[in-house]
Write a protein that holds these residues in place. Structure first.
Motif, PDB file in Angstrom:
ATOM      1  N   SER A 100     109.953   3.486 -33.910  1.00  0.00           N
ATOM      2  CA  SER A 100     109.054   2.371 -34.228  1.00  0.00           C
ATOM      3  C   SER A 100     109.129   2.035 -35.714  1.00  0.00           C
ATOM      4  N   MET A 101     109.140   3.073 -36.548  1.00  0.00           N
ATOM      5  CA  MET A 101     109.227   2.893 -37.997  1.00  0.00           C
ATOM      6  C   MET A 101     110.532   2.202 -38.379  1.00  0.00           C
ATOM      7  N   LYS A 102     111.642   2.654 -37.789  1.00  0.00           N
ATOM      8  CA  LYS A 102     112.948   2.066 -38.111  1.00  0.00           C
ATOM      9  C   LYS A 102     113.054   0.626 -37.620  1.00  0.00           C
ATOM     10  N   GLN A 103     112.498   0.353 -36.443  1.00  0.00           N
ATOM     11  CA  GLN A 103     112.586  -1.003 -35.900  1.00  0.00           C
ATOM     12  C   GLN A 103     111.683  -1.965 -36.663  1.00  0.00           C
ATOM     13  N   TYR A 150     111.047  -1.639 -39.778  1.00  0.00           N
ATOM     14  CA  TYR A 150     111.801  -1.813 -41.026  1.00  0.00           C
ATOM     15  C   TYR A 150     112.896  -2.866 -40.851  1.00  0.00           C
ATOM     16  N   SER A 151     113.664  -2.771 -39.758  1.00  0.00           N
ATOM     17  CA  SER A 151     114.732  -3.745 -39.492  1.00  0.00           C
ATOM     18  C   SER A 151     114.165  -5.159 -39.405  1.00  0.00           C
ATOM     19  N   CYS A 152     113.048  -5.291 -38.689  1.00  0.00           N
ATOM     20  CA  CYS A 152     112.427  -6.616 -38.552  1.00  0.00           C
ATOM     21  C   CYS A 152     111.933  -7.128 -39.905  1.00  0.00           C
ATOM     22  N   GLY A 153     111.426  -6.210 -40.726  1.00  0.00           N
ATOM     23  CA  GLY A 153     110.953  -6.602 -42.059  1.00  0.00           C
ATOM     24  C   GLY A 153     112.080  -7.104 -42.946  1.00  0.00           C
ATOM     25  N   ASP A 190     121.694 -10.872 -33.260  1.00  0.00           N
ATOM     26  CA  ASP A 190     121.012 -11.806 -32.366  1.00  0.00           C
ATOM     27  C   ASP A 190     119.968 -11.096 -31.503  1.00  0.00           C
ATOM     28  N   VAL A 191     120.296  -9.895 -31.033  1.00  0.00           N
ATOM     29  CA  VAL A 191     119.344  -9.151 -30.208  1.00  0.00           C
ATOM     30  C   VAL A 191     118.140  -8.721 -31.041  1.00  0.00           C
ATOM     31  N   HIS A 192     118.384  -8.274 -32.278  1.00  0.00           N
ATOM     32  CA  HIS A 192     117.270  -7.897 -33.158  1.00  0.00           C
ATOM     33  C   HIS A 192     116.333  -9.089 -33.376  1.00  0.00           C
ATOM     34  N   LYS A 193     116.875 -10.263 -33.514  1.00  0.00           N
ATOM     35  CA  LYS A 193     116.027 -11.456 -33.694  1.00  0.00           C
ATOM     36  C   LYS A 193     115.104 -11.640 -32.494  1.00  0.00           C
ATOM     37  N   GLU A 194     115.639 -11.434 -31.303  1.00  0.00           N
ATOM     38  CA  GLU A 194     114.828 -11.557 -30.084  1.00  0.00           C
ATOM     39  C   GLU A 194     113.762 -10.465 -30.036  1.00  0.00           C
ATOM     40  N   CYS A 195     114.156  -9.221 -30.314  1.00  0.00           N
ATOM     41  CA  CYS A 195     113.213  -8.096 -30.271  1.00  0.00           C
ATOM     42  C   CYS A 195     112.110  -8.281 -31.312  1.00  0.00           C
TER      43      CYS A 195
END
Length: 599
Positions: free
Chosen positions: A221-224, A226-229, A268-273
């Motif tokens: 959760s922390m890493k994801q 961070y990626s979104c941030g 692209d998948v990260h953008k959706e998530c």
């Protein structure tokens, strides 16, 4: 890091067969997004992902309450699968889910201002809803596991309902956790039950496995987040550059074009998530993993075992897989990128492809470096070429590139060595004190509690990374420190600290950590007036457990530095030693409070 802002050029070429173009074809083939996602995922998985989506937006709602919303969406999906021309079938998936949320009766009673999001148009409506997600919500009671005999019977009697409740429970507590990760956790929990329900002590068996799973969920959760941030703060191209480094390190045997395609699709998948669109996130992630598994011999020898798992377990397994061994016969990069007298010709002919290829080649040779360090090296190399290629003798100008780029490596290695030596020599308490002194001076405006929280997280990073082998320390340390710094920077956006912090948070993604390391005392800071209450000690200090007494000393230390940030290390040490001596002396006296007052 200018090249990062232009890097998309190479991805446009390298992803000619990528999922993006496949999606264009599919979107013309499928009039209804919900219909084709339903057909891709099949009913049970679609239901589960719909539950994740609703649970992450409506964290206060019960499982039964959300099940009604899930049924509405599944009914629509089935209707659209039968007839894509039916009303509402052409709507986007985010719109379908948010429309359903906005029709919830008494939404405002449970969620207050969040209900105002419904008056906005998409995509602003979705951004509004995302802003109300609460990480680790205190209004959700901690999970209480049923008795051992009960939990095993519940699972055996109704597996679907049991796992549905588990998925709901994890999703509402972790509103930014990606759907594929939640499915991976559900699969792990099911394996734990299948194993532990055969044991004589079911509870002890589940306790051990649940502890590991909780830590895993927290870490992911922390890493994801961070990626979104990073995606939100620095944009698509910086995110792609970061992923290019990571994928090149993880799959060093894969050809450049395959790695570039993967980076593009993963972005692209990260953008959706990150947008909370968990149905598309789940479906598209599964598609990427299927593609990788169809070419596992091209990507990595480490993912073959993952590819033998079910599609629901595969994503998490591949994400957690170790880096593949790098090819043994990789030639030195010095000849191609420094000794070659035609470097400027290649650089100027295709700036972005040239830099992307450099990052790929450098990263696959250096799995021991952090992604941020490699991006700093790439930025330094690019800056050098931009300068040298304008001179009469470029080759002579960039001939010392190795020495210049090694400065970035040395700075990072020195920081890691200094901190690990301090931790290993003096232990956690003294390491924490050193961190608190440094960061209170850098940002004295931050509350004492927040500084303690930051200090403890940085100490935890040291404890985790400094015990690793030398070739993994640097990547681990800067990787996790970047996450702690990102948390500070997100707070800075809502509660500004000072100009120095603002500059380090916003100026450059790859240079954030060195910027914070080099940050000095905030010279514009005006200390608060002296408060005598700060020195009010009583007999509770003597009866307090050692950890509580240590915490009191830490808080005193922070508050003293807040009032005089220019204090030297020697002055701070004198005060800290004096405090310890005072406590030792007064706690032995019959009249403790009088002693504290005199001291």
């Amino acid at each position: 890091m200018k090249w990062v802002t232009l890097i998309s050029f190479i991805f446009l070429f390298s992803s000619a067969t990528s999922r993006n173009l496949q999606r264009v074809a599919r979107d013309t083939e499928h009039k209804s997004e919900i219909a084709h996602r339903y057909n891709d995922l099949k009913e049970e998985t679609f239901k589960a992902v719909a539950m994740i989506t609703f649970a992450q937006y409506l964290q206060r709602c019960s499982y039964d309450g959300l099940s009604k919303l899930v049924k509405d969406v599944v009914d629509l999906a089935q209707k659209c699968a039968a007839n894509e021309d039916a009303p509402e079938c052409s709507k986007s998936l985010p719109s379908i889910f948010l429309d359903e949320i906005c029709q919830v009766e008494k939404l405002r009673d449970s969620y207050g201002e969040m209900a105002d999001c419904c008056s906005k148009a998409d995509p602003e409506r979705n951004q509004c809803f995302l802003s109300f997600k609460v990480p680790q919500p205190d209004f959700v009671q901690p999970y209480q596991r049923p008795a051992s005999d009960v939990i095993c019977k519940e699972y055996q009697d109704d597996r679907k309902s049991f796992l549905g409740n588990f998925i709901y429970s994890v999703a509402r507590r972790n509103p930014f956790l990606y759907a594929p990760t939640i499915f991976g956790l559900a699969a792990s929990y099911e394996h734990a039950l299948q194993s532990c329900c055969q044991e004589s002590d079911v509870g002890a068996c589940l306790d051990a496995k649940e502890t590991v799973m909780r830590e895993k969920a927290k870490k992911m959760s922390m890493k994801q987040q961070y990626s979104c941030g990073i995606l939100k703060k620095f944009g698509d191209r910086v995110f792609k550059a970061d992923k290019l480094v990571r994928m090149s390190q993880k799959y060093p045997k894969a050809p450049f074009l395959e790695v570039s395609k993967l980076v593009h699709d993963v972005h692209d998948v990260h953008k959706e998530c990150c947008a909370g669109d968990m149905v598309e996130c789940m479906d598209d992630m599964a598609e990427i993993m299927s593609y990788m598994c169809s070419k596992h011999d091209v990507f990595s020898s480490k993912i073959q075992g993952c590819c033998e798992k079910s599609i629901l377990e595969r994503s998490q397994c591949i994400m957690e897989a170790d880096f593949d061994d790098k090819p043994a016969d990789l030639p030195s990069l010095v000849e191609k990128y420094i000794q070659d007298k035609e470097v400027c010709k290649s650089f100027e002919a295709g700036h972005d492809p040239f830099m992307s290829q450099f990052v790929y080649e450098y990263s696959r040779r250096h799995p021991e470096f952090s992604t941020q360090l490699i991006l700093r090296i790439a930025s330094g190399y690019e800056t050098l070429l931009e300068k040298c290629c304008k001179t009469d003798n470029p080759a002579e100008c960039y001939g010392n590139a190795v020495d210049e780029l090694n400065q970035h490596i040395k700075e990072t290695q020195d920081v890691v060595k200094t901190n690990c030596d301090l931790l290993n020599t003096h232990g956690k308490p003294d390491f924490l004190k050193a961190i608190l002194i440094r960061y209170t001076k850098k940002m004295p405006q931050v509350s004492t509690e927040t500084l303690l929280e930051i200090g403890k997280k940085m100490t935890a990073v040291g404890s985790k990374c400094c015990q690793l082998p030398e070739d993994r320390r640097l990547s681990c340390s800067e990787g996790y420190l970047s996450i702690v710094i990102d948390e500070m920077c997100r707070r800075q956006e809502t509660t500004p600290v000072n100009d120095n912090v603002s500059h380090c948070c916003s100026d450059s993604y790859s240079k954030r950590r060195p910027c914070f390391t080099a940050m000095g005392v905030d010279t514009k800071y005006v200390p608060p007036p002296f408060n005598p209450e700060m020195f009010n000690f009583d007999d509770k200090l003597c009866s307090a457990p050692p950890a509580e007494r240590e915490l009191g000393q830490m808080k005193l230390l922070i508050n003293l530095i807040k009032r005089k940030p220019q204090m030297t290390e020697e002055q701070i040490k004198t005060i800290a030693d004096g405090f310890t001596a005072m406590v030792d002396k007064c706690c032995k006296q019959s009249d403790i409070e009088t002693c504290f007052g005199e001291e």
